[in-house]
Design a protein around this motif. Structure first.
Motif, short mmCIF file in Angstrom:
data_model
loop_
_atom_site.label_atom_id
_atom_site.label_comp_id
_atom_site.label_asym_id
_atom_site.label_seq_id
_atom_site.Cartn_x
_atom_site.Cartn_y
_atom_site.Cartn_z
N ASP A 93 0.96 -1.15 0.10
CA ASP A 93 -0.04 -0.05 0.05
C ASP A 93 0.85 1.34 0.02
O ASP A 93 0.50 2.10 -0.83
N SER A 94 1.91 1.34 0.98
CA SER A 94 2.63 2.46 0.79
C SER A 94 3.56 2.46 -0.55
O SER A 94 3.74 3.61 -1.19
N LEU A 95 3.91 1.48 -1.26
CA LEU A 95 4.54 1.42 -2.64
C LEU A 95 3.75 1.96 -3.60
O LEU A 95 4.14 3.07 -4.12
N VAL A 96 2.36 1.69 -3.52
CA VAL A 96 1.57 2.18 -4.45
C VAL A 96 1.49 3.57 -4.28
O VAL A 96 1.30 4.40 -5.07
N ALA A 97 0.94 3.89 -3.27
CA ALA A 97 0.63 5.37 -2.84
C ALA A 97 1.88 6.27 -3.12
O ALA A 97 1.70 7.50 -3.84
N SER A 98 2.97 6.03 -2.86
CA SER A 98 4.17 6.70 -3.13
C SER A 98 4.49 6.83 -4.67
O SER A 98 4.89 7.77 -5.24
N GLY A 99 4.23 5.73 -5.41
CA GLY A 99 4.43 5.42 -6.86
C GLY A 99 3.63 6.52 -7.53
O GLY A 99 3.84 7.09 -8.52
N ARG A 100 2.15 6.40 -6.95
CA ARG A 100 1.40 7.45 -7.67
C ARG A 100 1.72 8.90 -7.75
O ARG A 100 1.55 9.63 -8.51
N LYS A 101 2.26 9.28 -6.50
CA LYS A 101 2.74 10.53 -6.20
C LYS A 101 3.99 10.74 -7.44
O LYS A 101 3.90 11.95 -8.10
N VAL A 102 4.68 9.60 -7.56
CA VAL A 102 5.90 9.79 -8.86
C VAL A 102 5.49 9.87 -10.10
O VAL A 102 5.90 10.70 -10.57
N ALA A 103 4.29 9.27 -10.29
CA ALA A 103 3.88 9.30 -11.75
C ALA A 103 3.09 10.70 -12.00
O ALA A 103 2.92 10.76 -13.10
N GLU A 104 2.42 11.32 -10.93
CA GLU A 104 1.87 12.31 -11.28
C GLU A 104 2.92 13.62 -11.50
O GLU A 104 2.33 14.73 -11.70
N THR A 105 4.11 13.25 -11.46
CA THR A 105 5.08 14.30 -11.52
C THR A 105 4.98 14.74 -12.87
O THR A 105 5.15 14.09 -13.97
N THR A 106 4.87 16.04 -13.20
CA THR A 106 4.95 16.64 -14.53
C THR A 106 6.22 17.43 -14.73
O THR A 106 6.48 18.56 -14.17
N PRO A 107 7.31 16.93 -15.47
CA PRO A 107 8.50 17.64 -15.54
C PRO A 107 8.47 18.96 -16.36
O PRO A 107 7.41 19.36 -16.97
N GLY A 108 8.98 20.06 -15.86
CA GLY A 108 8.89 21.30 -16.32
C GLY A 108 9.54 21.41 -17.67
O GLY A 108 10.07 20.45 -18.21
N LYS A 109 9.52 22.71 -18.03
CA LYS A 109 10.38 22.88 -19.21
C LYS A 109 11.99 22.75 -19.36
O LYS A 109 12.42 22.30 -20.31
N GLU A 110 12.45 22.91 -18.05
CA GLU A 110 13.86 22.78 -18.04
C GLU A 110 13.87 21.26 -17.51
O GLU A 110 13.74 20.90 -16.46
N THR A 111 14.56 20.35 -18.23
CA THR A 111 14.70 18.98 -18.20
C THR A 111 16.04 18.70 -18.21
O THR A 111 16.82 19.37 -19.09
#
Length: 310
Positions: A93-111
């Motif tokens: 459960d902790s893995l999934v919750a943490s992973g969802r947050k990572v997946a929601e990350t939207t890289p900015g214009k500066e990559t």
């Protein structure tokens, strides 16, 4: 859910052949789901080389598919060791919750390095999943190790020696070792001069000084081998070794593999066979090889047999 797991995973004091078959199939399923998760990570890394075109959805699907396989791994492990269900599912459960947050990350214009946003997102996801220095904190490597640290102790061992079809005495540098063999395939057929009809086990015995059939009454076995055609499940009956090995040697590259889990490293440092990937867990050591030519699998099995018995 927990009551269901306890019911289907319960071990009897005297294991039956059906218990052994079911357990063996479930452990193979655990390895199958683990391999699928690792293949997803490898495929993602391949995509990052710049020779492929993919979109943001692909990057997100890698995270989703790996987490889905993690859920399957948790189920497999808790069927084998029902008492670990609470811990593993909390960690999942902790893995999934943490992973969802990572997946929601939207890289900015500066990559990094002017990387395209979808490449940056996939790189970020893979770094998080793989963890390690410079890759950010991740629960996935911890989860990966805990699954096997907790699943392997739940496996049936000495309670099924009465089901052995034969016993082999292997002569090695550390003296004789007795191997109990259960023929899950039920064929029992051996080629002339062979001590076993199971190809992986036959290859493992090549470097030993000899393997002689014993009378069934000689049950001082230190090892248990479950032979199922081209597949072998091997375990040390000494709990301190905590060794479990699975291997398939069929000649088909897509299905052949070797996997070991042990409390202590099977091979000395820097002495592992080529193509063998190793991983340290909290309680033990894992190693696996797949997707390579059959001769590499054979070489690994020969060296495993030598390390254990020769």
């Amino acid at each position: 859910m927990r009551k269901i797991l306890e019911k289907i995973g319960a071990k009897t004091s005297g294991a039956t052949l059906l218990d052994i078959r079911v357990e063996t199939i479930r452990f193979r399923k655990l390895l199958e789901n683990t391999r699928a998760a690792l293949t997803l990570l490898a495929d993602g890394r391949e995509k990052l080389k710049g020779e492929y075109i993919f979109d943001r959805q692909y990057a997100l699907s890698v995270m989703d598919d790996v987490l889905e396989r993690a859920g399957m791994m948790a189920f497999d492990a808790t069927v084998l060791s029902p008492g670990e269900a609470d811990f593993l599912y909390r960690l999942l459960d902790s893995l999934v919750a943490s992973g969802r947050k990572v997946a929601e990350t939207t890289p900015g214009k500066e990559t990094p390095g002017g990387m395209e946003p979808e490449f940056a997102l996939l790189s970020h996801i893979l770094d998080w999943l793989e963890g390690g220095p410079g890759k950010g904190e991740s629960l996935f490597p911890e989860f990966f190790g805990e699954v096997f640290d907790r699943a392997v102790p739940g496996l049936v061992t000495g309670s099924c020696l009465n089901l052995a079809d034969s016993f082999l005495e292997i002569t090695g540098k550390n003296g004789p070792a007795v191997l109990a063999v259960i023929d899950l395939a039920g064929s029992g057929k051996k080629a002339p001069g062979e001590k076993t009809a199971c190809p992986p086990l036959g290859v493992m015995l090549l470097e030993t000084r000899g393997a002689e059939d014993l009378e069934k009454k000689n049950t001082g076995a230190r090892w248990l081998a479950l032979a199922d055609g081209a597949h072998l499940s091997l375990r040390a009956l000494d709990p301190s070794a905590g060794l479990r090995m699975e291997a398939t040697l069929s000649g088909h590259e897509d299905s052949d593999f070797v996997f070991t889990y042990s409390r202590r490293p099977v091979f000395p440092e820097n002495g592992a066979p080529r193509d063998l990937r190793t991983e340290k867990t909290r309680l033990g050591h894992m190693a696996w090889m797949y997707g390579v030519p059959a001769r590499h699998i054979e070489e690994c099995l020969v060296r495993l047999g030598a390390a254990l018995w020769a």
